[in-house]
Motif scaffolding. Structure first.
Motif, PDB file in Angstrom:
ATOM      1  N   ASP A  14     -16.962  -1.708  -2.517  1.00  0.00           N
ATOM      2  CA  ASP A  14     -15.684  -2.302  -2.935  1.00  0.00           C
ATOM      3  C   ASP A  14     -15.616  -3.770  -2.521  1.00  0.00           C
ATOM      4  O   ASP A  14     -15.182  -4.624  -3.301  1.00  0.00           O
ATOM      5  CB  ASP A  14     -14.502  -1.546  -2.324  1.00  0.00           C
ATOM      6  CG  ASP A  14     -14.254  -0.197  -2.958  1.00  0.00           C
ATOM      7  OD1 ASP A  14     -14.833   0.096  -4.027  1.00  0.00           O
ATOM      8  OD2 ASP A  14     -13.467   0.581  -2.377  1.00  0.00           O
ATOM      9  N   HIS A  15     -16.034  -4.075  -1.305  1.00  0.00           N
ATOM     10  CA  HIS A  15     -16.016  -5.453  -0.809  1.00  0.00           C
ATOM     11  C   HIS A  15     -16.924  -6.333  -1.685  1.00  0.00           C
ATOM     12  O   HIS A  15     -16.566  -7.469  -2.024  1.00  0.00           O
ATOM     13  CB  HIS A  15     -16.466  -5.497   0.652  1.00  0.00           C
ATOM     14  CG  HIS A  15     -16.476  -6.872   1.224  1.00  0.00           C
ATOM     15  ND1 HIS A  15     -15.327  -7.557   1.556  1.00  0.00           N
ATOM     16  CD2 HIS A  15     -17.502  -7.713   1.484  1.00  0.00           C
ATOM     17  CE1 HIS A  15     -15.652  -8.761   2.000  1.00  0.00           C
ATOM     18  NE2 HIS A  15     -16.967  -8.877   1.960  1.00  0.00           N
ATOM     19  N   SER A  50     -21.796   1.943   2.321  1.00  0.00           N
ATOM     20  CA  SER A  50     -20.582   2.770   2.287  1.00  0.00           C
ATOM     21  C   SER A  50     -19.788   2.410   1.036  1.00  0.00           C
ATOM     22  O   SER A  50     -19.973   1.319   0.470  1.00  0.00           O
ATOM     23  CB  SER A  50     -19.721   2.520   3.525  1.00  0.00           C
ATOM     24  OG  SER A  50     -19.171   1.211   3.479  1.00  0.00           O
ATOM     25  N   GLU A  68     -16.751   1.507   0.969  1.00  0.00           N
ATOM     26  CA  GLU A  68     -15.958   0.326   1.319  1.00  0.00           C
ATOM     27  C   GLU A  68     -16.787  -0.947   1.160  1.00  0.00           C
ATOM     28  O   GLU A  68     -16.271  -1.971   0.698  1.00  0.00           O
ATOM     29  CB  GLU A  68     -15.432   0.431   2.757  1.00  0.00           C
ATOM     30  CG  GLU A  68     -14.415   1.537   2.967  1.00  0.00           C
ATOM     31  CD  GLU A  68     -15.041   2.934   3.098  1.00  0.00           C
ATOM     32  OE1 GLU A  68     -14.303   3.918   2.912  1.00  0.00           O
ATOM     33  OE2 GLU A  68     -16.249   3.054   3.364  1.00  0.00           O
ATOM     34  N   GLU A 126      -4.369   1.943  -1.980  1.00  0.00           N
ATOM     35  CA  GLU A 126      -4.472   0.966  -0.907  1.00  0.00           C
ATOM     36  C   GLU A 126      -4.585  -0.439  -1.495  1.00  0.00           C
ATOM     37  O   GLU A 126      -4.802  -0.604  -2.691  1.00  0.00           O
ATOM     38  CB  GLU A 126      -5.686   1.280  -0.034  1.00  0.00           C
ATOM     39  CG  GLU A 126      -5.560   2.606   0.690  1.00  0.00           C
ATOM     40  CD  GLU A 126      -6.748   2.900   1.571  1.00  0.00           C
ATOM     41  OE1 GLU A 126      -7.598   2.014   1.777  1.00  0.00           O
ATOM     42  OE2 GLU A 126      -6.823   4.034   2.060  1.00  0.00           O
ATOM     43  N   SER A 186       0.833  -1.203   0.000  1.00  0.00           N
ATOM     44  CA  SER A 186       0.000   0.000   0.000  1.00  0.00           C
ATOM     45  C   SER A 186       0.862   1.245   0.000  1.00  0.00           C
ATOM     46  O   SER A 186       1.930   1.280   0.600  1.00  0.00           O
ATOM     47  CB  SER A 186      -0.903   0.027   1.232  1.00  0.00           C
ATOM     48  OG  SER A 186      -1.865  -0.979   1.151  1.00  0.00           O
ATOM     49  N   THR A 227      -6.973  -2.531  -1.334  1.00  0.00           N
ATOM     50  CA  THR A 227      -8.266  -2.736  -1.994  1.00  0.00           C
ATOM     51  C   THR A 227      -8.253  -2.185  -3.416  1.00  0.00           C
ATOM     52  O   THR A 227      -8.761  -2.826  -4.341  1.00  0.00           O
ATOM     53  CB  THR A 227      -9.401  -2.081  -1.185  1.00  0.00           C
ATOM     54  OG1 THR A 227      -9.407  -2.652   0.130  1.00  0.00           O
ATOM     55  CG2 THR A 227     -10.748  -2.282  -1.839  1.00  0.00           C
ATOM     56  N   ASP A 228      -7.658  -1.014  -3.607  1.00  0.00           N
ATOM     57  CA  ASP A 228      -7.548  -0.432  -4.953  1.00  0.00           C
ATOM     58  C   ASP A 228      -6.772  -1.370  -5.873  1.00  0.00           C
ATOM     59  O   ASP A 228      -7.151  -1.591  -7.025  1.00  0.00           O
ATOM     60  CB  ASP A 228      -6.853   0.927  -4.915  1.00  0.00           C
ATOM     61  CG  ASP A 228      -7.568   1.940  -4.055  1.00  0.00           C
ATOM     62  OD1 ASP A 228      -8.817   1.968  -4.088  1.00  0.00           O
ATOM     63  OD2 ASP A 228      -6.882   2.702  -3.353  1.00  0.00           O
TER      64      ASP A 228
END
Length: 84
Positions: free
Chosen positions: A60-61, A55, A57, A17, A12, A19-20
């Motif tokens: 993304d999940h 959210s 996030e 990050e 990261s 996740t990105d």
């Protein structure tokens, strides 16, 4: 503490990050998930499959869950998964 490294060696950074990174390597052409459905952000925090996130996030999940193959091998032939 969340993982900040990927099995491929990615670490990261302030502008990207884990996740990105994972979303980038697993986002398939035409946004087709491993379930055969198309998963794209349709409206704010809503996926075209009908999933509604609370959210960014969570959305993304959802995308990671939809796009990540069971073996976690991306199109580049490398395994990508968060590690400690």
């Amino acid at each position: 503490m969340p993982a900040t490294r990927c099995a491929c060696g990615f670490e990261s950074r302030p502008d990207e990050e884990i996740t990105d990174h994972l979303l980038t390597v697993f986002d398939p052409p035409h946004s087709a998930g491993t379930d055969g459905q198309v998963h794209e952000e349709h409206a704010a925090l809503t996926c075209s499959c009908g999933f509604r996130a609370t959210s960014p996030e969570a959305l993304d999940h959802h995308f990671l869950a939809a796009f990540t193959p069971a073996d976690k091998i991306a199109g580049d032939g490398r395994q990508h998964q968060p590690i400690a």
